[in-house]
Design a protein around this motif. Structure first.
Motif, short mmCIF file in Angstrom:
data_model
loop_
_atom_site.label_atom_id
_atom_site.label_comp_id
_atom_site.label_asym_id
_atom_site.label_seq_id
_atom_site.Cartn_x
_atom_site.Cartn_y
_atom_site.Cartn_z
N HIS A 101 -2.20 6.01 1.33
CA HIS A 101 -3.15 4.94 1.04
C HIS A 101 -3.19 3.91 2.17
N ASP A 115 -6.28 3.75 -5.10
CA ASP A 115 -6.18 2.46 -4.41
C ASP A 115 -7.49 1.66 -4.50
N ALA A 145 0.81 -1.22 0.00
CA ALA A 145 0.00 0.00 0.00
C ALA A 145 0.84 1.27 0.00
#
Length: 512
Positions: free
Chosen positions: A274, A296, A239
Motif C-alpha cells: 500500500h 487503503d 501505510a
C-alpha cells in the motif's frame, strides 16, 4: 506484564480517517476506569412530585390529556426531537442541560464494566479461548487484541496490546430487583452474582505508528490440548500492514514468570504493497492457514496468503474500481474466493479473487455518503448490513444483486430494512453470531444500539407507542459510550458485547 483494576480516568479520543486524539495525561490513564454515571435513556426528566395523576386536578381526563399533548408538541428542537423538557428521553436526540449526566439503569444490564488503557484504541478484536462455548457463569474472562492511537512522538508509545479482561462480575441488583430465582435456575451461587472489580492484564508489543484497524486470525492446533496459533494484522498510519504472532503473549497470562523475547515482539511479516494508509482489513474464515485482505485510502486492495511453511506472500496485482477510499472489506462466510468492499464513494462491490481482470463482479450504490462499515451475516449468508456517514444503516439481500455484463454498471436496489435513528456517522455494525435477526450498531452520537429485525408492531402496539414515534420498534437497547468506534459480540459468551472508544465497555443486557 501489567495488572490493574479500574479507576476513574478516561483516555483520549480515537478518531477516524487520519484524525488523531489530543494529548492526554498518561500518568492518570494507566489503570482501568470506572463507568461514568449517566441517566437511563428512557427515564422521564421530571421528578415524581411534578407528575399529575389522572383526575387529581379536578379537570376531565380528555381536557388534561389534550393540554399535555399540545405542550409535548411544542417541546421539540429543530430536528423534531424532544428538547429536554418533560417527555421521553432519547439518547442521542434529547439534549442534556448543563451539569446533567446520564446514569445506567442497573436493572437493564446483566453485566457492565469499564476499563481504560494508557492510550485509546480505535480498533480491537475479540479472541476465542479454551474456556468453552456458551458460557453463562460469572465472573467472566475475555481475551482481546487492540492497537493504540497515541498522540505522542515518543518511541514505543504506540503499541499492539494483548489484553486479558477478568473478574467480570454480574451486575449487582438492588434489593427490589433481585433475580435470585433466575440465578438458581442457572445454577449460580451468591459468590457469582455480586458485582466485582474488573481486572485488566496486558502484554504489549511496540509499534512505530498508530493502528487504524486490527483483526486476529486463529489457527487450530493439531493437538487438542494445545492453544491455537494467534496471528494479528494491523493496518497502520504509516501505510504498512504488520502481522504478528501473539501466541506466546497470550500464553504468558496463565504461565507466571514467562519472559517474552525481543524477537517475539517483532512482526513475522510486513506488507508494503500500500502507498497510503487504510482501514479495511479482514482474515478469511474459510482459509484455515490464513488469507488476508487489505484495502487503503487510494481504493486499492491486496490479498496476502500464508504459505505451508508459515511465510506470507502478497499478490501485488491490486483489485481496483472504487473511486474513493476503501473503508471496509469482508470475506464471504460461505464462498472462499468471494469478498465485499465498502467505500467512501457510496458503493459496496462484490469481487472474486479468481478474476483475471481484478474488477468487481457487482457494484451497488447503497448511500450518497461514505459507507464506513459493513457486516456479512454468518447465519444467513445472503444478508449484508452496512452503515454510512449520514447515520443510516441498512440490511441488504444479496440475492437481489445481480452480476452485470458491464463492469461499470451500478445497481440501486432497495434495502430489506433501513434505519435513520442515529444522527451521526455509523462507526461499527455487527450481526449477532448466532441470531440472524439481532444486530449491534455503534455511532458517532456516543451510543451502541441493539436491534431485533424480527420485531413488527400490530395496530394495538402502534397506538401504545404514541409520543415515541421517533424510536423504531426494532430498537431493543441503547447503551451510552463516549466516542465509541467499534463494537463486537463475544463469540463464546452469549449476548456479551465489548465496545471501544475513550475506554473499553464490556456489557451484557437482559434483553438479548
Amino acid at each position: 506484564m501489567s495488572k490493574r483494576t479500574a479507576d476513574e480516568e478516561d483516555g483520549g479520543v480515537a478518531l477516524k480517517d487520519g484524525d488523531r486524539p489530543m494529548d492526554i495525561d498518561t500518568d492518570n490513564n494507566n489503570a482501568a476506569a470506572e463507568m461514568g454515571e449517566f441517566e437511563d435513556e428512557f427515564e422521564d426528566e421530571f421528578s415524581d412530585d411534578e407528575i399529575i395523576e389522572a383526575g387529581v386536578d379536578g379537570r376531565p381526563d380528555a381536557e388534561r390529556e389534550a393540554e399535555e399533548r399540545e405542550a409535548a408538541a411544542m417541546d421539540v428542537d429543530a430536528s423534531g426531537a424532544p428538547a429536554g423538557g418533560p417527555g421521553t428521553f432519547i439518547v442521542g436526540r434529547t439534549r442534556l442541560e448543563p451539569g446533567q449526566v446520564l446514569a445506567p439503569d442497573p436493572s437493564a444490564y446483566d453485566m457492565l464494566h469499564s476499563l481504560s488503557t494508557p492510550w485509546p484504541c480505535l480498533s480491537f478484536d475479540l479472541l476465542r479461548d479454551q474456556q468453552g462455548d456458551n458460557r453463562t457463569s460469572y465472573p467472566a474472562t475475555m481475551y482481546t487484541v487492540a492497537g493504540t492511537q497515541a498522540q505522542s512522538d515518543k518511541a514505543g508509545d504506540n503499541q499492539l496490546m494483548v489484553l486479558k479482561f477478568s473478574s467480570l462480575g454480574k451486575m449487582q441488583k438492588n434489593d427490589g430487583d433481585s433475580d435470585s430465582d433466575d440465578d438458581a435456575e442457572d445454577g449460580g451461587d451468591d459468590s457469582e452474582n455480586v458485582d466485582s472489580d474488573p481486572i485488566l492484564e496486558s502484554r504489549t508489543l511496540p509499534l512505530a505508528s498508530t493502528t487504524n484497524r486490527i483483526r486476529a486470525h486463529q489457527i487450530a492446533s493439531t493437538d487438542p490440548t494445545r492453544p491455537p496459533t494467534t496471528l494479528t494484522a494491523s493496518m497502520t498510519e504509516a501505510a504498512h500492514v504488520l502481522i504478528h504472532d501473539v501466541t506466546p503473549h497470550l500464553a504468558a497470562f496463565d504461565t507466571p514468570g514467562t519472559v517474552i523475547t525481543p524477537q517475539q515482539n517483532k512482526p513475522v511479516c510486513t506488507i508494503r504493497a500500500h502507498k497510503s494508509e487504510g482501514y479495511a482489513l479482514d482474515w478469511s474464515p474459510l482459509h484455515a492457514a490464513g488469507r488476508l485482505l487489505t484495502g487503503d485510502n487510494d481504493g486499492r486492495m491486496f490479498v496476502t496468503t500464508r504459505t505451508d511453511g508459515g511465510g506470507f506472500v502478497t499478490d501485488t496485482r491490486p483489485f481496483v474500481g472504487h473511486t474513493g477510499s476503501v473503508e471496509e472489506i469482508q470475506w464471504s462466510p460461505s464462498e472462499a474466493s468471494v469478498f465485499a468492499s465498502a467505500s467512501s464513494d457510496g458503493t459496496i462491490r462484490i469481487w472474486d479473487v479468481r478474476s483475471k481482470s481484478r474488477q468487481a463482479a457487482i457494484t451497488v450504490q447503497v448511500s450518497t455518503t461514505d459507507v464506513n462499515v459493513m457486516s456479512w451475516s454468518r447465519q444467513t449468508t445472503h444478508l449484508l448490513a452496512s452503515g454510512a456517514d449520514d447515520g443510516v444503516w441498512g440490511v441488504w439481500d444479496l440475492r437481489s444483486w445481480k452480476p452485470s455484463a458491464a463492469q461499470a454498471a451500478i445497481q440501486k436496489p432497495t434495502p430489506v430494512a433501513a434505519f435513520n435513528y442515529h444522527k451521526e456517522q455509523i462507526t461499527s455494525v455487527e450481526w449477532h453470531p448466532t441470531d440472524d435477526s439481532i444486530v449491534a450498531v455503534a455511532a458517532g452520537d456516543n451510543t451502541v444500539t441493539l436491534w431485533d429485525l424480527a420485531v413488527e408492531l400490530d395496530d394495538e402496539e402502534s397506538r401504545n407507542t404514541a409520543g415515541v414515534e421517533d424510536v423504531p420498534p426494532q430498537l431493543l437497547f441503547v447503551h451510552y459510550h463516549a466516542n465509541v468506534k467499534e463494537v463486537h459480540w463475544h463469540p463464546q459468551i452469549p449476548g456479551a458485547l465489548v465496545a471501544t472508544g475513550d475506554e473499553f465497555s464490556i456489557f451484557k443486557t437482559i434483553s438479548v
